[in-house]
Design a protein around this motif. Structure first.
Motif, PDB file in Angstrom:
ATOM      1  N   TRP A  52     -20.541  16.820  32.368  1.00  0.00           N
ATOM      2  CA  TRP A  52     -19.591  15.640  32.353  1.00  0.00           C
ATOM      3  C   TRP A  52     -18.371  15.559  31.624  1.00  0.00           C
ATOM      4  O   TRP A  52     -18.421  16.017  30.500  1.00  0.00           O
ATOM      5  N   PHE A  53     -17.386  15.063  32.158  1.00  0.00           N
ATOM      6  CA  PHE A  53     -16.120  14.971  31.396  1.00  0.00           C
ATOM      7  C   PHE A  53     -15.525  13.530  31.704  1.00  0.00           C
ATOM      8  O   PHE A  53     -15.594  12.976  32.752  1.00  0.00           O
ATOM      9  N   SER A  54     -14.717  13.127  30.677  1.00  0.00           N
ATOM     10  CA  SER A  54     -14.041  11.577  31.011  1.00  0.00           C
ATOM     11  C   SER A  54     -12.649  11.964  30.536  1.00  0.00           C
ATOM     12  O   SER A  54     -12.165  12.541  29.703  1.00  0.00           O
ATOM     13  N   PHE A  55     -11.747  11.340  31.712  1.00  0.00           N
ATOM     14  CA  PHE A  55     -10.519  11.687  31.601  1.00  0.00           C
ATOM     15  C   PHE A  55      -9.636  10.371  31.829  1.00  0.00           C
ATOM     16  O   PHE A  55     -10.088   9.627  33.015  1.00  0.00           O
ATOM     17  N   THR A  56      -8.825   9.898  30.929  1.00  0.00           N
ATOM     18  CA  THR A  56      -7.866   8.680  31.382  1.00  0.00           C
ATOM     19  C   THR A  56      -6.291   9.068  31.225  1.00  0.00           C
ATOM     20  O   THR A  56      -5.798   9.433  30.260  1.00  0.00           O
ATOM     21  N   PRO A  57      -5.893   9.175  32.420  1.00  0.00           N
ATOM     22  CA  PRO A  57      -4.686   9.618  32.418  1.00  0.00           C
ATOM     23  C   PRO A  57      -3.577   8.921  31.882  1.00  0.00           C
ATOM     24  O   PRO A  57      -3.753   7.526  31.934  1.00  0.00           O
ATOM     25  N   THR A  58      -2.429   9.386  31.233  1.00  0.00           N
ATOM     26  CA  THR A  58      -1.501   8.522  30.869  1.00  0.00           C
ATOM     27  C   THR A  58      -0.089   8.229  31.732  1.00  0.00           C
ATOM     28  O   THR A  58       0.546   7.300  31.378  1.00  0.00           O
ATOM     29  N   VAL A  59      -0.345   8.908  32.947  1.00  0.00           N
ATOM     30  CA  VAL A  59       0.624   8.414  33.751  1.00  0.00           C
ATOM     31  C   VAL A  59      -0.098   8.472  35.183  1.00  0.00           C
ATOM     32  O   VAL A  59      -1.258   8.982  35.440  1.00  0.00           O
ATOM     33  N   SER A  60       0.473   7.606  36.079  1.00  0.00           N
ATOM     34  CA  SER A  60      -0.164   7.642  37.653  1.00  0.00           C
ATOM     35  C   SER A  60       0.410   8.935  38.211  1.00  0.00           C
ATOM     36  O   SER A  60       1.778   9.248  38.058  1.00  0.00           O
ATOM     37  N   GLY A  61      -0.431   9.487  39.094  1.00  0.00           N
ATOM     38  CA  GLY A  61       0.003  10.694  39.925  1.00  0.00           C
ATOM     39  C   GLY A  61      -1.071  11.245  40.667  1.00  0.00           C
ATOM     40  O   GLY A  61      -2.205  10.680  40.988  1.00  0.00           O
ATOM     41  N   ILE A  62      -1.034  12.485  41.065  1.00  0.00           N
ATOM     42  CA  ILE A  62      -1.986  13.233  41.890  1.00  0.00           C
ATOM     43  C   ILE A  62      -2.683  13.934  40.824  1.00  0.00           C
ATOM     44  O   ILE A  62      -2.223  14.930  40.422  1.00  0.00           O
ATOM     45  N   ILE A  63      -3.959  13.775  40.778  1.00  0.00           N
ATOM     46  CA  ILE A  63      -5.023  14.803  39.806  1.00  0.00           C
ATOM     47  C   ILE A  63      -5.301  16.028  40.534  1.00  0.00           C
ATOM     48  O   ILE A  63      -5.301  16.306  41.773  1.00  0.00           O
ATOM     49  N   SER A  64      -5.168  17.131  39.653  1.00  0.00           N
ATOM     50  CA  SER A  64      -5.646  18.304  40.161  1.00  0.00           C
ATOM     51  C   SER A  64      -6.658  19.066  39.077  1.00  0.00           C
ATOM     52  O   SER A  64      -6.396  18.922  37.986  1.00  0.00           O
ATOM     53  N   ILE A  65      -7.723  19.238  39.963  1.00  0.00           N
ATOM     54  CA  ILE A  65      -8.677  19.778  38.920  1.00  0.00           C
ATOM     55  C   ILE A  65      -8.874  21.310  39.468  1.00  0.00           C
ATOM     56  O   ILE A  65      -9.737  21.457  40.841  1.00  0.00           O
ATOM     57  N   SER A  66      -8.677  22.390  38.953  1.00  0.00           N
ATOM     58  CA  SER A  66      -8.636  23.560  39.785  1.00  0.00           C
ATOM     59  C   SER A  66      -9.293  24.714  38.626  1.00  0.00           C
ATOM     60  O   SER A  66      -9.289  24.884  37.550  1.00  0.00           O
ATOM     61  N   VAL A  67     -10.374  25.301  39.574  1.00  0.00           N
ATOM     62  CA  VAL A  67     -10.977  26.713  38.854  1.00  0.00           C
ATOM     63  C   VAL A  67     -10.209  27.792  39.790  1.00  0.00           C
ATOM     64  O   VAL A  67     -10.997  28.891  39.488  1.00  0.00           O
ATOM     65  N   CYS A  68      -9.255  27.731  40.189  1.00  0.00           N
ATOM     66  CA  CYS A  68      -8.582  28.767  40.965  1.00  0.00           C
ATOM     67  C   CYS A  68      -7.944  30.161  40.177  1.00  0.00           C
ATOM     68  O   CYS A  68      -7.728  31.094  40.582  1.00  0.00           O
ATOM     69  N   ASP A  69      -7.659  29.857  39.126  1.00  0.00           N
ATOM     70  CA  ASP A  69      -6.794  30.710  38.161  1.00  0.00           C
ATOM     71  C   ASP A  69      -7.448  31.984  38.037  1.00  0.00           C
ATOM     72  O   ASP A  69      -6.875  33.041  37.793  1.00  0.00           O
ATOM     73  N   ASP A  70      -8.696  31.853  37.786  1.00  0.00           N
ATOM     74  CA  ASP A  70      -9.511  33.042  37.179  1.00  0.00           C
ATOM     75  C   ASP A  70     -10.418  33.443  38.446  1.00  0.00           C
ATOM     76  O   ASP A  70     -11.565  32.754  38.813  1.00  0.00           O
ATOM     77  N   LEU A  71     -10.252  34.629  39.251  1.00  0.00           N
ATOM     78  CA  LEU A  71     -10.960  35.253  40.476  1.00  0.00           C
ATOM     79  C   LEU A  71     -12.333  35.243  39.916  1.00  0.00           C
ATOM     80  O   LEU A  71     -13.112  35.699  40.834  1.00  0.00           O
TER      81      LEU A  71
END
Length: 496
Positions: A52-71
């Motif tokens: 688990w991780f906790s994340f509090t954004p500093t700006v409003s917007g579209i979140i992206s959580i990506s595991v795509c970078d490393d095949l």
């Protein structure tokens, strides 16, 4: 002594737990790149272990959580929770993803808007793997036309480009189409027909870089009415953009404002879109038999009926089961079943690119499908009908294949012992090279005879579909003997 030591060790593990294994021990993260691994408290996968991780954004917007970078990363699954209720009352995840990275089993969660100052929890579980993985967390700006209220005005001849990667799903309660639905991050456009004028408006997304879907509405936010749409139009886009791009035409009345929304095929499909709007005068004359209620009667007499589907329009209610992802732009007919209860329905193309066909029993709004052919032309044979009863015939194309064709209904005279022909079809006829044959049951054998009775070809498909390559045969008439479940039927084919 060893037993006591082991017991104390187990008690110690139980009391201390594993770091990050639930919401209360989540590690605080900010935007950036990370390398993580599931806490494998119970060895093996799919045992309820997670991180688990906790994340509090500093700006409003579209979140992206990506595991795509490393095949080389393992198969992952990720969940996002709104942390406002607190760890003890998170409820269901607000977004999740399993295989969002195209071509892999890795996760890409995007298309969900987050608010500045609000705490969110990110959970990776062990559904598929507990191996180490790399992931990237970021928040991008909202698309300017992300919401219905901020729809971008479009005009005839205009071209509009953008990206749905940083879009959210808006107006997801709006009506869906027969084979397309509003279920992915989307952007909005508005076409004011009171300004632009009445006519046929074409929405072209062929050059787009991802699997698109488009829907057109009238109305207001929360109270939209579906006008039309399209998922895939491979007839038009196949050569210019790809078979998963969208292209459709709707008729504007010169009064209403029409709202066009561009999205992906599903929630994980986002990317760069390229939208062009073109306009033309409305097609004339309008078709008379556009729906079930206005179906035109057609005789089962073997006579070709000339049809022009050029001005047919989209049907939003009756989708044939054999239609995939295209529009249903149709014409309707009724016919009376002959004494044998079997009819050959033949479509011979003129300027039309396709004339698909389906037969129904029942009444408008309450149908049972008896036979369906997505072939562009050819013959569909339907049997088992009741002599003297009325049946409905729907002939359709995908909105880009309209034109002229001949429609011929002929009584199929079955002899005792012939197989049931529900779902049996063959096309094209006449044939230049390959004859396609399909049936409800496996086809045991296909035997081709010339006009003097010589056997010239034999095939044993043992499958519900077969293809006869008649390229090497001379021009002329041939008889194809079809055997299914030990029973035989013979059809006549013209080889060009």
């Amino acid at each position: 002594m060893k037993k006591i030591t082991l017991l104390l060790s187990l008690l110690l593990i139980t009391s201390l737990g594993f770091a990050q294994d639930d919401c209360t021990t989540a590690t605080v993260v900010t935007e950036g790149s990370y390398t993580s691994q599931i806490n494998d408290a119970v060895p093996g996968i799919d045992n309820g272990d997670d991180i688990w991780f906790s994340f509090t954004p500093t700006v409003s917007g579209i979140i992206s959580i990506s595991v795509c970078d490393d095949l080389d990363d393992p198969d992952t699954r990720v969940f996002l929770y709104d942390g406002t209720p607190g760890c003890g009352a998170l409820g269901a995840s607000v977004a999740d993803d399993d295989d969002g990275c195209l071509g892999t089993f890795e996760s890409l969660l995007t298309g969900f808007g987050v608010s500045s100052g609000t705490e969110y929890f990110i959970q990776f579980d062990d559904r598929w793997s507990v191996a180490e993985f790399d992931w990237v967390l970021s928040v991008g700006p909202f698309e300017p036309n992300d919401d219905f209220a901020n729809a971008t005005p479009v005009t005839c001849g205009g071209n509009y480009t953008g990206d749905t990667t940083n879009a959210t799903l808006d107006e997801d309660g709006a009506p869906d189409g027969p084979n397309y639905d509003l279920d992915a991050p989307n952007v909005w456009f508005s076409y004011d027909s009171a300004v632009e004028g009445a006519g046929d408006v074409t929405v072209d997304l062929c050059p787009s870089a991802f699997d698109t879907s488009v829907l057109i509405y009238t109305g207001t936010s929360g109270n939209l009415s579906l006008v039309g749409g399209n998922d895939d139009n491979d007839t038009v886009c196949g050569s210019s953009g790809g078979t998963t791009r969208s292209y459709t035409t709707f008729t504007a009345n010169g009064t209403d404002t029409y709202y066009i929304t561009v999205e992906g095929w599903n929630f994980s499909n986002t990317g760069a879109y390229d939208l062009t709007i073109t306009c033309a005068a409305s097609c004339s004359p309008a078709q008379a038999n556009q729906d079930c209620a206005s179906a035109a009667a057609i005789a089962v007499d073997g006579s070709p009926n000339a049809v022009d589907s050029t001005c047919s329009t989209t049907n939003l209610t009756q989708e044939p089961t054999c239609e995939g992802f295209g529009d249903v732009v149709d014409l309707w007919y009724t016919f009376t079943a002959p004494s044998t209860g079997a009819v050959d329905i033949t479509r011979t193309l003129g300027t039309a690119a396709a004339a698909h066909v389906v037969v129904y029993d029942g009444s408008c709004g309450s149908f049972t499908e008896l036979g369906c052919s997505a072939a562009v032309d050819g013959t569909l044979t339907v049997s088992g009908m009741t002599s003297g009863s009325t049946y409905y015939l729907q002939v359709w194309n995908n909105g880009s294949e309209e034109g002229t064709f001949n429609l011929t209904l002929t009584e199929n005279t079955l002899s005792a012992g012939d197989f049931e022909l529900i779902g049996f079809e063959y096309y094209p006829n006449p044939v230049n090279d390959k004859l396609n044959i399909s049936a409800q049951d496996n086809i045991d054998q296909l035997t081709v005879y010339n006009m003097i009775g010589q056997r010239v070809m034999v095939q044993n498909p043992d499958y519900v579909r077969a293809e006869l390559d008649m390229t090497g045969l001379a021009q002329g008439s041939y008889f194809v003997q079809v055997t299914i479940n030990g029973a035989t039927e013979t059809i006549q084919i013209i080889k060009r």
